[in-house]
Design an enzyme around this catalytic site. Structure first.
Site, short mmCIF file in Angstrom:
data_model
loop_
_atom_site.label_atom_id
_atom_site.label_comp_id
_atom_site.label_asym_id
_atom_site.label_seq_id
_atom_site.Cartn_x
_atom_site.Cartn_y
_atom_site.Cartn_z
N ARG A 340 -46.99 19.71 -48.13
CA ARG A 340 -47.46 18.45 -48.73
C ARG A 340 -47.45 17.36 -47.66
O ARG A 340 -47.23 16.18 -47.92
CB ARG A 340 -46.59 18.04 -49.93
N ASP A 357 -42.32 24.66 -53.84
CA ASP A 357 -43.74 24.51 -53.47
C ASP A 357 -44.11 25.57 -52.44
O ASP A 357 -45.13 26.25 -52.56
CB ASP A 357 -44.01 23.12 -52.89
N ASP A 489 -40.63 18.64 -62.29
CA ASP A 489 -39.80 17.66 -61.60
C ASP A 489 -39.31 16.55 -62.52
O ASP A 489 -38.38 15.82 -62.19
CB ASP A 489 -40.62 16.99 -60.49
N LYS A 633 -50.35 13.27 -65.24
CA LYS A 633 -49.33 14.07 -64.54
C LYS A 633 -48.46 14.84 -65.53
O LYS A 633 -48.94 15.41 -66.50
CB LYS A 633 -48.52 13.17 -63.60
N GLU A 634 -47.13 14.79 -65.33
CA GLU A 634 -46.25 15.60 -66.18
C GLU A 634 -46.17 15.09 -67.62
O GLU A 634 -45.63 15.76 -68.48
CB GLU A 634 -44.83 15.66 -65.59
N THR A 706 -51.80 20.86 -53.09
CA THR A 706 -51.22 21.05 -54.42
C THR A 706 -50.99 22.53 -54.70
O THR A 706 -51.77 23.39 -54.24
CB THR A 706 -52.14 20.46 -55.51
C1 GLC Z 1 -45.52 18.54 -58.04
C2 GLC Z 1 -44.41 19.04 -57.14
C3 GLC Z 1 -43.92 20.39 -57.61
C4 GLC Z 1 -43.58 20.39 -59.08
C5 GLC Z 1 -44.74 19.84 -59.90
C6 GLC Z 1 -44.39 19.67 -61.35
O1 GLC Z 1 -46.65 19.32 -57.89
O2 GLC Z 1 -44.85 19.15 -55.81
O3 GLC Z 1 -42.79 20.79 -56.88
O4 GLC Z 1 -43.26 21.68 -59.48
O5 GLC Z 1 -45.11 18.59 -59.39
O6 GLC Z 1 -43.43 18.70 -61.56
#
Ligand code: GLC
Length: 798
Positions: A340, A357, A489, A633-634, A706
């Site tokens: 990254r 990663d 994360d 994102k998450e 990614t």
């Molecule tokens: C990002 C991080 C990775 C993680 C993902 C989900 O891509 O680089 O390590 O698993 O987010 O949180």
């Protein structure tokens, strides 16, 4: 909107309209000397570290400036333009331009008022300098005199934030000098000098193939008050032969080229972090301009295309072919090599490899380059602490056996990571397995490798300790604890909380290790322990994690359930469902039900959301994704990495249609003629895509570097294409749309080139009915080494 097309024969993406919604970039060189370049010639270069070794200035988040600019000027009337559309931006009805992003090179071809130019940018293989080759041709029928100006904006010092903001210091530490054909920049010119009077901080920008007519080493003298689209130098027609003392340095060189009708000429600009002697030698090497560059460019193409050729597929779907054969594969290499480190989004400040990663990135290239993978696997095993956990960040200058760890302040101080992740070392199991399966190299398992801090052990011992780490970190129900994070994360479940994702990873780990361990007396007891533990895990997974039509995501530190259908937010999660299948823990019924829930509750036209509904009000303490906007994102965005696991899970279930649907909906190239939706490059995967509730569903973010690259690649190769090596040989079991008649693959496997034809005239979605080697029927299971030789024709009848 469409801005370009794929030229698959040349493995290039060709941008025909430079006005893309975001800069569309390519990667040159390697982190030893890295360069990022866009269709506007924007981007930066660095030596070893994107943050600490920056030599070309680039202003983040400020469109696409500056760049590697080459200006052209008609000496007859003073009209000027640039070899890339920006910075001058001539009207596109008069100025024609295409950018060819290829494998580690970019060529920008432009034409304006009878002058055609081709600016080729690359870093030669194993080199630490970059080349801008300009070919210029007069296509008209009168003689032309063209001024050529090359412009490279040096940073004042290597650390990029210092360069940009600590101006009371950095503006006063650097000077430039002119030497016949190049500008040399010095930093702290009287400090730390060696016998040659240099300190290793020198940079040069030079011209080969034509004499320098004028120059400047001062940015403001080149630009004047008008900036990049109308530099003073171009208005004047020449540079003022000044050098820099304080203020902003640059390398700007001017030459004049006379062109008869039909005539073309070539010049070469070179850039690097080199002292005077090395710069001199390099410039001399390129005096023949054309020849050296042609050789280097050919070698570069041969190198990359050679690597990519190890798998070549021809299916009825052009997107699949484009991505698997070239772009997804190239992106896998780039993420593998660059981690990254640096992009137009990542500034390069992370001084190392993220454990999970990197171990995942390795999976993306194993089918193409197992030897390259092996070296990195070794490295990552050597970054495992003696108690089995992976170091959250493995420094670029990692010293196996001598590293500090998160238990020590020194590690925390230098990396910012005080905690272990629950999943990091678990990724070793599928990765080591895939390597051994691709190569048959079981000897690797007994290779002795040091641990990060102290002690050493065989690869098997490393894997055993990874198992130990998880066993020593079980939560309230005896399931793997979530600790500071699992793959996600943003999910902090703590030491008592539990993660179903890690439970599935752990289950898979136990199974894979059992499969890898030889059936020898010394392992018998351990193997039966592995099987007992797997049974116990499976029983607990069913007891604590299964709910009607889905697997839960986990338990919090306080014992609350995450991912139950009774929850008003985050009630359904993608990863536990796909990993239920991938790990082999889900029963057929659970698998069918849970993957169906994924489709009905999480799928959108642009991909599968990570979870739903996203967190807005009812989050728990450890849900860090609440910080993100909804569907981002998450927090319920389409986290593209997880799309790969969904593709794989559906394919393993034999649902070829669904696997393909998942591939297609988040496939970059499938948006080529709707590029305004994704906005980022249609040739590379991004980290995430906005979900259905945002103002622009489908908009993609965080290009190039990614984990998506490797998981989607694995989903395609092992899932849809069905190439599933085992330590004993190759198993081929495709899962494809029923409508396909079949497809072909060329694969290099253990040194043999195999020509594989999949016959789907029966129009199934999965399953193998017959397997033939050179027309002879064999068992439809694993093709062991003794059954295949180089050049074999293999037919898989579905
Ligand atoms: C990002 C991080 C990775 C993680 C993902 C989900 O891509 O680089 O390590 O698993 O987010 O949180």
């Amino acid at each position: 909107m469409q801005y370009g097309y794929f030229d698959n024969d040349r493995r290039e993406y060709v941008i025909t309209d430079p006005r893309t919604p975001m800069p569309w970039a390519n990667y040159l060189g390697s982190p030893a000397y890295g360069a990022i370049v866009t269709q506007n010639a924007g981007g930066y270069s660095f030596v070893q570290s994107g943050a600490a070794g920056r030599i070309l200035r680039y202003t983040f988040n400020q469109f696409d400036e500056p760049g590697r600019y080459i200006y052209l000027r008609d000496e007859a009337d003073g009209d000027f333009w640039s070899a890339s559309w920006r910075p001058v931006e001539k009207p596109l009805d008069q100025y024609r331009t295409v950018t060819r992003h290829g494998t580690a090179y970019t060529q920008i071809e432009s034409g304006y008022r009878g002058i055609e130019s081709r600016a080729l940018y690359y870093v030669p293989l194993d080199a630490t300098h970059e080349v801008w080759r300009l070919e210029i041709k007069n296509t008209g029928d009168t003689k032309r005199r063209i001024g050529v100006f090359g412009y490279a904006e040096f940073t004042t010092e290597s650390f990029y934030t210092q360069d940009l903001v600590n101006m009371q210091y950095t503006q006063f530490i650097t000077v430039t000098e002119f030497h016949r054909d190049h500008i040399l920049q010095r930093i702290n010119q009287f400090c730390d000098l060696n016998a040659d009077g240099e300190n290793g901080r020198e940079r040069f920008f030079g011209l080969a193939g034509a004499p320098v007519c004028s120059y400047t080493g001062r940015r403001e003298r080149f630009l004047g008050v008008h900036r990049f689209h109308e530099p003073q130098a171009l208005l004047n027609g020449k540079l003022d032969d000044t050098v820099n003392f304080n203020g902003n340095p640059c390398g700007a060189l001017h030459t004049v080229i006379d062109l008869a009708p039909g005539e073309s000429k070539t010049v070469v600009f070179l850039l690097g972090q080199k002292g005077e002697k090395e710069a001199r030698a390099l410039l001399d090497r390129y005096q023949d301009a054309g020849k050296t560059v042609d050789q280097e460019w050919r070698a570069l193409i041969a190198y990359w295309h050679g690597k990519l050729n190890n798998l070549f597929v021809q299916t009825p779907d052009e997107d699949l072919n484009t991505m698997v054969n070239t772009w997804n594969a190239f992106q896998c290499y780039i993420t593998f090599i660059w981690s990254r480190a640096a992009s137009l989004i990542y500034a390069g400040e992370r001084n190392g490899y993220g454990y999970r990663d990197t171990v995942q990135d390795i999976q993306g290239i194993i089918h193409l380059d197992p030897e390259m993978a092996k070296e990195r696997i070794r490295f990552m095993l050597s970054a495992q602490v003696h108690h089995g956990a992976g170091l959250p960040l493995v420094k670029f200058n990692h010293r196996p056996g001598h590293e500090d760890t998160p238990e020590q302040d020194s590690y925390v101080k230098s990396t910012g990571h005080p905690h272990y992740r629950a999943d990091d070392a678990m990724w070793l199991f599928p990765t080591v397995y895939k390597y051994v399966a691709e190569t048959g190299d079981r000897d690797f398992l007994s290779e002795v490798i040091p641990f990060a801090d102290c002690d050493e052990g065989t690869v098997i011992e490393h894997l055993r300790r990874a198992i130990d780490f998880t066993m020593h970190h079980l939560g309230a129900h005896g399931m793997p604890a979530g600790l500071h994070a699992d793959w996600n994360d943003c999910l902090q479940l703590g030491a008592q909380g539990e993660s179903s994702f890690v439970a599935f990873q752990f289950y898979l780990a136990l199974k894979k290790l059992d499969e890898l361990l030889p059936d020898q007396p010394e392992y018998r007891e351990y193997k039966s322990w592995l099987n007992e533990t797997a049974k116990d895990m499976l029983e607990k997974i069913n007891r604590y994690f299964w709910e009607e039509d889905r697997f839960l995501r986990g338990y919090t530190q306080e014992g609350a359930i995450i991912g139950s259908k009774r929850d008003s937010e985050a009630a359904m999660w993608l990863n536990p469902q796909s990993w239920g299948v991938i790990s082999g823990a889900a029963t057929r019924e659970q698998a069918e039900k849970s993957m169906e829930s994924v489709h009905s509750l999480l799928n959108t036209p642009n991909g599968i959301e990570l979870m739903a509904p996203c967190y807005k009000r009812h989050y728990f303490n450890g849900a860090a994704m609440k910080l993100f906007n909804p569907n981002t994102k998450e927090n319920g965005g389409i986290f593209c990495q997880t799309q790969g696991w969904a593709i794989l899970a559906e394919a393993l279930l034999g649902h070829g249609g669904r696997a393909f649907e998942y591939f297609k909906e988040s496939c970059p190239s499938a948006y080529n003629d709707r590029a305004e939706i994704r906005e980022v490059e249609p040739y590379v995967h991004s980290q995430f895509i906005e979900g259905h509730e945002t103002p622009q569903p489908g908009r993609a973010h965080v290009h190039w570097l990614t984990g998506t690259a490797s998981t989607v690649m694995v989903g395609m190769v092992e899932g849809i294409l069905g190439l599933r090596p085992t330590p004993d040989g190759l198993c081929i079991s495709p899962a494809i749309p029923a409508a396909w008649d079949g497809f072909t693959m060329e694969k290099t496997f253990r040194g043999k080139r195999l020509h594989i034809t999949v016959d789907n005239s029966a129009h199934h979605e999965g399953g193998v009915r017959k397997l033939l080697v050179n027309g002879r029927a064999v068992d439809a299971g694993v093709l062991t080494d003794d059954k295949i030789v180089d050049g074999d024709e293999i037919t898989v009848v579905m």
